[in-house]
Design an enzyme around this catalytic site. Sequence first.
Site, PDB file in Angstrom:
ATOM      1  N   GLY A  40       0.821  -1.207   0.000  1.00  0.00           N
ATOM      2  CA  GLY A  40       0.000   0.000   0.000  1.00  0.00           C
ATOM      3  C   GLY A  40       0.851   1.251   0.000  1.00  0.00           C
ATOM      4  O   GLY A  40       1.840   1.376  -0.722  1.00  0.00           O
ATOM      5  N   GLY A  41       0.491   2.201   0.866  1.00  0.00           N
ATOM      6  CA  GLY A  41       1.199   3.480   0.932  1.00  0.00           C
ATOM      7  C   GLY A  41       2.652   3.340   1.316  1.00  0.00           C
ATOM      8  O   GLY A  41       3.477   4.195   0.976  1.00  0.00           O
TER       9      GLY A  41
ATOM     10  N   GLY B 235      25.023   5.511 -32.538  1.00  0.00           N
ATOM     11  CA  GLY B 235      24.649   6.472 -31.505  1.00  0.00           C
ATOM     12  C   GLY B 235      25.069   6.038 -30.116  1.00  0.00           C
ATOM     13  O   GLY B 235      25.262   6.873 -29.230  1.00  0.00           O
ATOM     14  N   ALA B 236      25.230   4.733 -29.914  1.00  0.00           N
ATOM     15  CA  ALA B 236      25.656   4.228 -28.604  1.00  0.00           C
ATOM     16  C   ALA B 236      27.055   4.738 -28.257  1.00  0.00           C
ATOM     17  O   ALA B 236      27.386   4.899 -27.083  1.00  0.00           O
ATOM     18  CB  ALA B 236      25.609   2.709 -28.587  1.00  0.00           C
TER      19      ALA B 236
END
Length: 511
Positions: free
Chosen positions: A170-171, A405-406
């Site tokens: 949950g939170g 481009g790498a």
Amino acid sequence: MKHILDGLEQRRASARLGGGHKRIEAQHARGKLTARERIELLLDQGSFEEFDMFVTHRCTDFGMDQGEKTSGDGVVTGWGTVNGRAVFVFAKDFTVFGGSLSETHAQKIIKLQDMALKNRAPIIGIFDAGGARIQEGVAALGGYGEVFQRNVLASGVIPQISVIMGPCAGGDVYSPSMTDFIFMVRDTSYMFVTGPDVVKTVTNETVTAEELGGASVHTTKSSIADRAYDNDVEALLQMRRLIDFLPANNTETPPEWPSFDEVDRLDTSLDTLVPDNPNKPYDIKELISKVVDEGDFFEIQEAHAKNIVVGFGRVEGRTVGFVANQPMVLAGVLDIDASKKAARFVRFCDCFNIPIVTFVDVPGFLPGTAQEYGGLIKHGAKLLFAYAEATVPKVTVITRKAFGGAYDVMSSKHLRGDVNYAWPSAQIAVMGAKGAVEIIFRADLGDPEKIAQRTKEYEDRFLSPFVAAERGYIDEVIMPHSTRKRIGRALALLRHKELENPWKKHDNIPL
């Protein structure tokens, strides 16, 4: 006076017991330590100073005012030291209301976050809890919001580390998700927004807690967790190791520890690390381990996106962040997951003044519809953006392939790389020889001899580090055995580097 002191000690003893002996025994039966046992292991012996030991909840709804209130209200907070350096820590106590968050529970964490930020020291959160305390309703939700706000304000100012050592649902999951690192314990910890029962109701999927949000899921598939450990003890000892790599805040330089490793050490085995066959893989971790002090490398997200390796090591006793393509997996290609993993790590290093060393062996970006539909363009741009905005010292070594481009993305000179080296085996080009020749000399495809000749010409002309060196894109072509020495000298040169980006409220990295 004696009866007053005795009363104080009784209250302290009661608070230290948390939910009581029965619940502590149940915690141990699950293979888990208690909140205070975890803090004792994490911090230097006798250094822990606890805050708000006697705080209790103020809820009166649903019979909460009828039962006995437990001191501490399900979370232990305070500060101590790790190898003599100050660290703030909170640990959820599952033996008290299942570690659920109430208004006062949140106030204890908020108070600690504020102190950590004011005093510019790291904060570690240990999570073992069932979410919000339902009986407190919106007051608990308000507490979560206050915690989240401080996570954001502290981001990039002090290191924030989350250790998931039980349920986190949950939170509770959103605070760790905004911290710098998340670590889990195998088989006893899990994270998810909604649990298996809700999933079953809403989507009709039957899934266990481990399958939905266990360590095996979050370290491999989702990339939520950075590493997982076999038990509480191992996880906490590794957190001590990690803290030793990190500066206390964004105004400090990385810590320095005594090193018994010569910075000018040569390693002739590196001269044969890269195979003669350009398509044959090798383990880039071997290079990292032979460059860092005493082979000590703390890898981050080792089980996710294995085609890129990131983590911390030391050179001359000083912390360095390493980013390296891994030829052993997908030939070291950049894909969506690898780009996101490396980009986040580069940005963390830049936040906390940690120099970055990049080892490059990348044939390009991974082609295919799955990658394009998944947003490879935007995710690949995250890594490009991270390197381009980084102002810390950046040293790059191209070991073999740096294609397309790498090449640009992996901390090239064009992205303000400070010192860029290449091994003699480096190949820097728009693409590999075979693909380039088939495009440029398409008319000769029917003549194998001509294609072979053209391929050889292309390799001699472009697949060489000297073409880039002639243009100043590579500062020096170095011998592999001298890599540690050259990196050490480059980092020493860059120690007092000063570089500032144009003023802005904040950048807008492609998310």
